[in-house]
Scaffold this motif. Structure first.
Motif, short mmCIF file in Angstrom:
data_model
loop_
_atom_site.label_atom_id
_atom_site.label_comp_id
_atom_site.label_asym_id
_atom_site.label_seq_id
_atom_site.Cartn_x
_atom_site.Cartn_y
_atom_site.Cartn_z
N GLN A 105 0.86 -1.18 0.00
CA GLN A 105 0.00 0.00 0.00
C GLN A 105 0.89 1.22 0.00
O GLN A 105 1.86 1.29 0.76
N ILE A 106 0.59 2.17 -0.88
CA ILE A 106 1.43 3.36 -1.04
C ILE A 106 0.56 4.60 -1.07
O ILE A 106 -0.48 4.62 -1.73
N ALA A 107 0.98 5.65 -0.37
CA ALA A 107 0.35 6.96 -0.46
C ALA A 107 1.42 7.97 -0.85
O ALA A 107 2.51 7.97 -0.29
N VAL A 108 1.12 8.80 -1.85
CA VAL A 108 2.08 9.74 -2.40
C VAL A 108 1.42 11.10 -2.57
O VAL A 108 0.24 11.18 -2.95
N SER A 109 2.17 12.18 -2.29
CA SER A 109 1.69 13.52 -2.53
C SER A 109 2.83 14.37 -3.06
O SER A 109 3.98 14.24 -2.59
N ASN A 110 2.56 15.22 -4.08
CA ASN A 110 3.60 16.11 -4.59
C ASN A 110 3.18 17.57 -4.60
O ASN A 110 3.82 18.41 -5.23
N GLY A 111 2.10 17.90 -3.91
CA GLY A 111 1.64 19.27 -3.86
C GLY A 111 0.56 19.59 -4.86
O GLY A 111 -0.30 20.44 -4.61
N ASN A 112 0.58 18.93 -6.02
CA ASN A 112 -0.46 19.10 -7.03
C ASN A 112 -1.46 17.95 -7.03
O ASN A 112 -2.64 18.14 -7.27
N LYS A 113 -0.94 16.75 -6.79
CA LYS A 113 -1.78 15.56 -6.78
C LYS A 113 -1.38 14.65 -5.63
O LYS A 113 -0.27 14.74 -5.09
N ALA A 114 -2.29 13.76 -5.28
CA ALA A 114 -2.02 12.72 -4.30
C ALA A 114 -2.60 11.41 -4.82
O ALA A 114 -3.62 11.41 -5.51
N TRP A 115 -1.92 10.31 -4.50
CA TRP A 115 -2.35 9.00 -4.95
C TRP A 115 -2.35 8.03 -3.77
O TRP A 115 -1.51 8.12 -2.87
N PHE A 116 -3.29 7.09 -3.80
CA PHE A 116 -3.27 5.97 -2.86
C PHE A 116 -3.40 4.68 -3.66
O PHE A 116 -4.39 4.48 -4.38
N TRP A 117 -2.41 3.81 -3.54
CA TRP A 117 -2.36 2.55 -4.28
C TRP A 117 -2.52 1.38 -3.32
O TRP A 117 -1.83 1.30 -2.30
N ASP A 118 -3.45 0.48 -3.63
CA ASP A 118 -3.67 -0.74 -2.85
C ASP A 118 -3.47 -1.92 -3.77
O ASP A 118 -4.28 -2.18 -4.66
N ALA A 119 -2.37 -2.66 -3.56
CA ALA A 119 -2.04 -3.77 -4.45
C ALA A 119 -3.07 -4.89 -4.36
O ALA A 119 -3.33 -5.58 -5.35
N ALA A 120 -3.67 -5.08 -3.18
CA ALA A 120 -4.63 -6.18 -3.02
C ALA A 120 -5.85 -5.99 -3.93
O ALA A 120 -6.35 -6.94 -4.52
N SER A 121 -6.33 -4.75 -4.02
CA SER A 121 -7.51 -4.49 -4.84
C SER A 121 -7.16 -4.02 -6.25
O SER A 121 -8.04 -3.85 -7.09
N GLN A 122 -5.84 -3.80 -6.49
CA GLN A 122 -5.37 -3.28 -7.78
C GLN A 122 -6.09 -1.97 -8.13
O GLN A 122 -6.53 -1.77 -9.25
N ARG A 123 -6.20 -1.09 -7.14
CA ARG A 123 -6.91 0.17 -7.34
C ARG A 123 -6.02 1.34 -6.94
O ARG A 123 -5.34 1.31 -5.92
N VAL A 124 -6.06 2.39 -7.76
CA VAL A 124 -5.39 3.65 -7.47
C VAL A 124 -6.45 4.73 -7.30
O VAL A 124 -7.31 4.89 -8.18
N THR A 125 -6.41 5.44 -6.19
CA THR A 125 -7.28 6.61 -6.01
C THR A 125 -6.41 7.85 -6.19
O THR A 125 -5.41 8.02 -5.49
N GLU A 126 -6.79 8.68 -7.15
CA GLU A 126 -6.00 9.86 -7.49
C GLU A 126 -6.76 11.13 -7.12
O GLU A 126 -7.93 11.30 -7.49
N TYR A 127 -6.11 12.00 -6.36
CA TYR A 127 -6.72 13.24 -5.90
C TYR A 127 -6.03 14.44 -6.54
O TYR A 127 -4.80 14.48 -6.62
N SER A 128 -6.80 15.41 -6.98
CA SER A 128 -6.25 16.69 -7.42
C SER A 128 -6.37 17.67 -6.27
O SER A 128 -7.44 17.83 -5.68
N LEU A 129 -5.25 18.32 -5.92
CA LEU A 129 -5.23 19.22 -4.77
C LEU A 129 -5.50 20.64 -5.22
O LEU A 129 -4.90 21.13 -6.18
N HIS A 130 -6.40 21.32 -4.52
CA HIS A 130 -6.74 22.70 -4.85
C HIS A 130 -5.61 23.64 -4.46
O HIS A 130 -4.74 23.31 -3.65
N GLU A 131 -5.64 24.85 -5.00
CA GLU A 131 -4.60 25.83 -4.73
C GLU A 131 -4.46 26.10 -3.24
O GLU A 131 -3.36 26.28 -2.72
N LYS A 132 -5.60 26.13 -2.51
CA LYS A 132 -5.55 26.40 -1.07
C LYS A 132 -4.80 25.31 -0.33
O LYS A 132 -4.32 25.52 0.78
#
Length: 370
Positions: A105-132
């Motif tokens: 399981q991996i969670a990543v953030s770079n200031g513009n986007k964030a991702w959460f990866w779960d290998a068991a479900s083979q699913r990536v949740t991708e978030y777009s981060l607002h300017e605030k």
């Protein structure tokens, strides 16, 4: 997923609530004698912790708790030890990864986007981060060391603070900073100890101790740590071939009409400050905090006035009847779940007060938050 793991992942993806960070504190035993370091006063050490720049780093964080949570039938135990690999570039980038039997399981953030990866479900949740949300050092605030820094900042004014010698953590020399609640503070905690890196002033470990116990009730620590620049590709994520990619709708909070923002904020309140702070939530936020909302059951199709489906609410009430103490007062009635470090008082009308405080403080928080 255990509560400690879920909270660490949530922090990196920008969804964790810092007020409940006391459940994530850790201090595993360290080898080696206490290092000799120049003397430093408690005010000087606190000031340096709060003003130091967060360095780029890579390390392993171990989380352990002995909260004394009641056993919940049908639920996985939330006691035990978790470890995670953490990285930050000292600016916008942060990454946390866990290895488990079912996959990574991996969670990543770079200031513009964030991702959460779960290998068991083979699913990536991708978030777009607002300017605030893209403020300087936002990502570094999600680093476990920043949880400790925030706690020191919050408790400094209501604590007796001292430096209690030195220690060695993750093979680095550190000062041992101790915060003890002032006599006016109503809390179940006896003290919080923070090991502060002598070179960078980075909090390396943090432990909370409850009254009447010689062992920490909750602990968080680096077990290995490397200070220095990290590869840029750590702070982005490319979904593996065949993975399902989910992109939630952007937060619509900025689109609320006048008055709606205030109504939303009224659903949560922070009562008190320092050691006797209590957080009061209501409605769907309650079930989210218990991991029971939005399970997709047919009986959740029609939420009640609190925004919670009747099926989820029934499940929550059934669980509370099994593990909670019945409590009544001017706030109404509810159930108290007690732990070694604090408690949660959940009312029959869908509110919850949580904090590292006695039962009476939770009752008063509910009364004030009406």
């Amino acid at each position: 997923m255990r509560a400690s793991r879920k909270a660490l992942i949530g922090a990196v993806s920008g969804t964790a609530v810092g007020a409940i960070g006391l459940g994530l504190l850790a201090m595993p035993a360290t080898a080696g004698g206490a290092p000799e370091l120049p003397d430093v006063s408690a005010p000087e050490l606190v000031s340096s912790v709060l003003t130091a720049d967060m360095p780029a780093l890579a390390g392993t964080v171990e989380v352990e708790n002995n909260l004394g949570l009641p056993d919940i039938p049908g639920q996985q135990s939330m006691l035990g030890t978790e470890s995670a690999r953490v990285y930050t570039d000292g600016k916008q980038g942060a990454r946390v990864s866990f290895e488990q039997d079912t996959g990574e399981q991996i969670a990543v953030s770079n200031g513009n986007k964030a991702w959460f990866w779960d290998a068991a479900s083979q699913r990536v949740t991708e978030y777009s981060l607002h300017e605030k949300q893209r403020k300087p050092k936002d990502a570094t605030k999600d680093n476990p060391a920043e949880l400790a820094r925030s706690l020191v900042d919050k408790l400094n004014e209501t604590s007796e603070v001292r430096v209690d010698g030195t220690a060695r953590v993750a093979d680095r020399a550190a000062y041992d900073l101790v915060l003890t609640p002032k006599p006016t503070e109503r809390t179940l905690l006896r003290e919080v100890r923070v090991a502060v890196d002598a070179e960078t002033r980075l909090p390396l470990r943090l432990a909370a101790f409850a009254n009447g116990s010689t062992e920490p009730v909750a602990q968080l620590s680096f077990t290995d740590l490397t200070i220095g620049a990290q590869p840029a590709d750590l702070f982005t994520f490319t979904p593996p071939a065949g993975a399902e990619v989910v992109r939630p709708e952007p937060n619509k909070q900025r689109d609320r009409k006048p008055g709606e923002q205030e109504a939303a904020m009224a659903d949560s309140s922070v009562i008190g400050d320092g050691w006797d702070t209590a957080l009061v939530l209501r409605g769907k936020e309650l079930l989210n905090s218990m991991g029971m909302a939005d399970q997709g059951r047919p009986d959740q199709d029609k939420p009640d006035q609190s925004g919670v489906g009747p099926g989820a609410e029934a499940d929550a009430r059934q669980m509370l009847e099994q593990v909670g103490e019945k409590v009544t007062g001017s706030f109404g009635s509810g159930r108290l779940i007690s732990t070694n470090v604090g408690g949660a008082l959940i009312t029959d009308d869908g509110r919850i007060a949580v904090g590292a405080v006695p039962k009476q403080v939770l009752i008063e928080a509910l009364e004030q938050a009406k």
